[in-house]
Design an enzyme around this catalytic site. Structure first.
Site, mmCIF file in Angstrom:
data_model
loop_
_atom_site.group_PDB
_atom_site.id
_atom_site.type_symbol
_atom_site.label_atom_id
_atom_site.label_comp_id
_atom_site.label_asym_id
_atom_site.label_seq_id
_atom_site.Cartn_x
_atom_site.Cartn_y
_atom_site.Cartn_z
ATOM 1 N N ASP A 70 0.849 -1.195 0.000
ATOM 2 C CA ASP A 70 0.000 0.000 0.000
ATOM 3 C C ASP A 70 0.880 1.240 0.000
ATOM 4 O O ASP A 70 1.970 1.225 0.580
ATOM 5 C CB ASP A 70 -0.926 0.021 1.217
ATOM 6 C CG ASP A 70 -1.987 1.103 1.080
ATOM 7 O OD1 ASP A 70 -2.788 1.041 0.127
ATOM 8 O OD2 ASP A 70 -1.997 2.047 1.894
HETATM 9 C C1 LIG Z 1 2.594 8.893 -5.283
HETATM 10 C C2 LIG Z 1 2.346 7.919 -6.402
HETATM 11 C C3 LIG Z 1 1.391 6.912 -6.297
HETATM 12 N N1 LIG Z 1 1.162 6.048 -7.332
HETATM 13 C C4 LIG Z 1 0.154 4.990 -7.238
HETATM 14 C C5 LIG Z 1 0.694 3.634 -6.745
HETATM 15 C C6 LIG Z 1 -0.565 2.918 -6.305
HETATM 16 O O1 LIG Z 1 -1.095 2.195 -7.431
HETATM 17 C C7 LIG Z 1 -1.513 4.048 -5.948
HETATM 18 C C8 LIG Z 1 -1.810 4.072 -4.461
HETATM 19 O O2 LIG Z 1 -2.922 3.273 -4.234
HETATM 20 P P1 LIG Z 1 -2.914 1.914 -3.431
HETATM 21 O O3 LIG Z 1 -4.180 1.871 -2.658
HETATM 22 O O4 LIG Z 1 -1.627 1.766 -2.667
HETATM 23 O O5 LIG Z 1 -2.910 0.798 -4.561
HETATM 24 P P2 LIG Z 1 -3.937 0.483 -5.725
HETATM 25 O O6 LIG Z 1 -5.361 0.606 -5.251
HETATM 26 O O7 LIG Z 1 -3.562 1.288 -6.940
HETATM 27 O O8 LIG Z 1 -3.575 -1.023 -6.076
HETATM 28 P P3 LIG Z 1 -3.769 -2.374 -5.193
HETATM 29 O O9 LIG Z 1 -4.437 -2.004 -3.891
HETATM 30 O O10 LIG Z 1 -4.608 -3.270 -6.039
HETATM 31 O O11 LIG Z 1 -2.373 -2.912 -4.999
HETATM 32 O O12 LIG Z 1 -0.853 5.280 -6.285
HETATM 33 C C9 LIG Z 1 1.878 6.155 -8.519
HETATM 34 O O13 LIG Z 1 1.653 5.375 -9.453
HETATM 35 N N2 LIG Z 1 2.826 7.120 -8.632
HETATM 36 C C10 LIG Z 1 3.110 8.025 -7.628
HETATM 37 O O14 LIG Z 1 3.999 8.893 -7.810
#
Ligand SMILES: Cc1cn([C@H]2C[C@H](O)[C@@H](COP(=O)(O)OP(=O)(O)OP(=O)(O)O)O2)c(=O)[nH]c1=O
Length: 195
Positions: A70
């Site tokens: 997460d």
């Molecule tokens: C800060 C930041 C976040 N993110 C993304 C990563 C995560 O996918 C998302 C944070 O949400 P999460 O809730 O961590 O993950 P998710 O819902 O996308 O996926 P899953 O629970 O199925 O594993 O933000 C980026 O892609 N780039 C960035 O610079």
């Protein structure tokens, strides 16, 4: 058998960088911060919930390990998840403008006999952004599905003045910490030597 309990295309792509074979699992867990939970405790708990939800799907097979992760953006003790709409995305980016924030990424590995976790905290400073820059960025659609409403691996890179910590951690899966954890489970060879 190694599984990644994630629907995030970024996490799937990042884990491939470690050169290990794995299968993805689609899990859905509630991402709601409990009262009294610190941002770090919250991020770690949600990552564990994802790994455990994945493990419940495949627990019958032998030698199963499930990774859950997460990522959240934290400013002034407030946790910024994924923006629900353009208004929320713009509001998050206005708050992040000209300031440093923390990006917390937690990774859990859950198996039948053993489980373990690592938490990675990075510091990201945004440039001061004017309204036109924020509006244009939101209009690209990139903020959606990203914690804090930006993607360091995309056009959001143009907003980030400074990063201290883990690029892969900000993107969603801290690879150094993930590899260290997987070495402990014997999935990757060797170990990280103490300094
Ligand atoms: C800060 C930041 C976040 N993110 C993304 C990563 C995560 O996918 C998302 C944070 O949400 P999460 O809730 O961590 O993950 P998710 O819902 O996308 O996926 P899953 O629970 O199925 O594993 O933000 C980026 O892609 N780039 C960035 O610079």
């Amino acid at each position: 058998m190694l599984y990644l309990a994630s629907q995030s295309p970024r996490r799937r792509e990042l884990l491939q960088q470690l050169g290990i074979a794995y299968t993805t699992l689609d899990v859905e867990v509630a991402e709601v911060r409990a009262q009294g939970e610190s941002p770090q405790e919250y991020v770690s708990r949600v990552a564990r919930d994802k790994a455990q939800a994945g493990f419940a799907l495949v627990a019958d097979a032998a030698d199963v390990l499930v990774i859950g992760s997460d990522t959240e953006v934290v400013l002034d003790g407030e946790v910024f998840g994924k923006p629900a709409d353009a208004g929320q995305a713009g509001a998050m980016l206005r708050r992040l403008s000209g300031r440093a924030h923390a990006v917390i990424s937690a990774v859990w590995v859950v198996g039948a006999q053993q489980q373990g976790c690592e938490v990675c905290v990075s510091n990201v400073r945004f440039a001061r952004l004017d309204a036109a820059t924020i509006d244009a960025y939101v209009a690209t659609g990139e903020p959606f599905g990203k914690a804090g409403g930006y993607a360091i691996q995309g056009r959001g890179a143009a907003l980030v003045e400074h990063l201290e910590g883990s690029y892969s951690g900000v993107m969603g899966l801290p690879l150094f910490e993930t590899a260290r954890l997987l070495r402990g489970f014997g999935v990757l060879p060797g170990r990280v030597c103490p300094q």
